[in-house]
Write a protein that holds these residues in place. Sequence first.
Motif, short mmCIF file in Angstrom:
data_model
loop_
_atom_site.label_atom_id
_atom_site.label_comp_id
_atom_site.label_asym_id
_atom_site.label_seq_id
_atom_site.Cartn_x
_atom_site.Cartn_y
_atom_site.Cartn_z
N PHE A 137 0.81 -1.21 0.00
CA PHE A 137 0.00 0.00 0.00
C PHE A 137 0.85 1.27 0.00
CE2 PHE A 137 -2.30 -3.30 2.46
CZ PHE A 137 -3.31 -3.56 1.52
N GLY A 138 2.18 1.12 0.07
CA GLY A 138 3.07 2.26 0.08
C GLY A 138 4.26 2.01 0.98
N PRO A 139 5.11 3.03 1.17
CA PRO A 139 6.33 2.85 1.97
C PRO A 139 6.05 2.66 3.47
CG PRO A 139 6.50 4.76 0.51
CD PRO A 139 5.06 4.36 0.53
N VAL A 140 6.52 1.54 4.01
CA VAL A 140 6.54 1.29 5.45
C VAL A 140 8.00 1.19 5.85
CG1 VAL A 140 5.87 -0.24 7.34
CG2 VAL A 140 4.34 0.07 5.38
N VAL A 141 8.42 2.00 6.82
CA VAL A 141 9.84 2.14 7.17
C VAL A 141 10.04 1.80 8.64
CG1 VAL A 141 11.83 3.70 7.17
CG2 VAL A 141 10.00 4.00 5.46
N VAL A 142 11.10 1.07 8.94
CA VAL A 142 11.46 0.79 10.33
C VAL A 142 12.82 1.44 10.61
CG1 VAL A 142 10.14 -1.32 10.49
CG2 VAL A 142 12.52 -1.43 9.74
N CYS A 143 13.07 1.74 11.89
CA CYS A 143 14.32 2.39 12.28
C CYS A 143 15.21 1.40 13.02
CB CYS A 143 14.04 3.62 13.13
SG CYS A 143 13.15 4.92 12.25
N GLU A 144 15.43 0.26 12.40
CA GLU A 144 16.31 -0.78 12.94
C GLU A 144 16.78 -1.65 11.78
OE1 GLU A 144 13.88 -4.47 14.38
OE2 GLU A 144 12.73 -2.68 14.92
N ASP A 145 17.80 -2.43 12.03
CA ASP A 145 18.26 -3.38 11.02
C ASP A 145 17.24 -4.51 10.93
OD1 ASP A 145 19.52 -5.25 9.43
OD2 ASP A 145 21.42 -5.20 10.50
N PRO A 146 16.55 -4.66 9.79
CA PRO A 146 15.49 -5.66 9.69
C PRO A 146 15.99 -7.06 9.38
CG PRO A 146 15.57 -4.41 7.67
CD PRO A 146 16.62 -3.82 8.59
N GLY A 147 17.31 -7.21 9.23
CA GLY A 147 17.86 -8.53 8.96
C GLY A 147 17.35 -9.11 7.65
#
Length: 311
Positions: A137-147
């Motif tokens: 549905f669009g950009p989803v961003v996390v602020c950690e190394d997602p591995g």
Amino acid sequence: MTNIHDIARISGYSVSTVSRVLNHRKYVSDAVRAKVQAVIDGLDYAPSEVARDLSRGKTMKIGVVLPIFVHPYYTALMQSITEAAFAQGYQVTLLPSNYQPKLEKQFLEQFRRRSFDGLIFTSHESPLADLAKYQEFGPVVVCEDPGAVDIAAAFTDRKDSYRQAFEWIRARGYQHVSLMLPREPKLSATSRTMVEAYTAVFGTPPDPTRNWVGSMTNEDGKAAGAFFAKLQPDFVFSNGDDIAAGVLEYYVEHGLQPPAMMGQENETAGRLMGISTIDHHLDAVGQAALALATGAKHGRVEITSQFIARG
């Protein structure tokens, strides 16, 4: 309620011409623009922002999920994201989650319904794989190394700086080191990385009974101070300079000699205390997260954190 068709009918011009005037587009003569604008002003018409969003396919809004507001990490990250967003004409909607998966799910569903152009998780409780599903549905961003999880991410590489910090501590002969962790290692990537770095340097995992879990604020630091006063570690590695200041405040108030300490985030409190710290460059992380959330960047952006030795 007045709409664009009423303006077109009264002014005698087409809906497309009225739309150009409302949206300050070209290809309208000054005379026509003045006549249409006079009708708009006379009707006291204000265009619907929702309709504009639908027509341009963007809301110009970014949702930012925050588990808490008071921790210096989230404060600095939020400030950076907000400044970068405003500079590009985006609004930021703060979404407090308190680490509740039910609320995180609600925010994801709002995003699915196009309430935001992008969604940034500064931290989360839900599995990364669940967040990644909403990228359709669009950009989803996390602020950690997602591995291994395929999701956009902006984060600091903390491994090297944590190892340098613990090597610095060990080289100075400290043997009874206590860690201040934001959450249990099984729940927090930051806590896991701290524990892993300690283990790599000292050869054995830290004794969990000597660690303080739940460090988020300066007040948490004061509460930890009472814990450490009984435990008597010779070194405390805090997860924030301002949190370390809370520990020091407890010792000073009770006339006790504080242990040596180290903080994180390179805050004013740490500089005044003269303690070593780690700068995770959250300004750069926030800017990168915003760029990913708006589609200006793609993939993963890794920022190198910096160990700063003092004293």
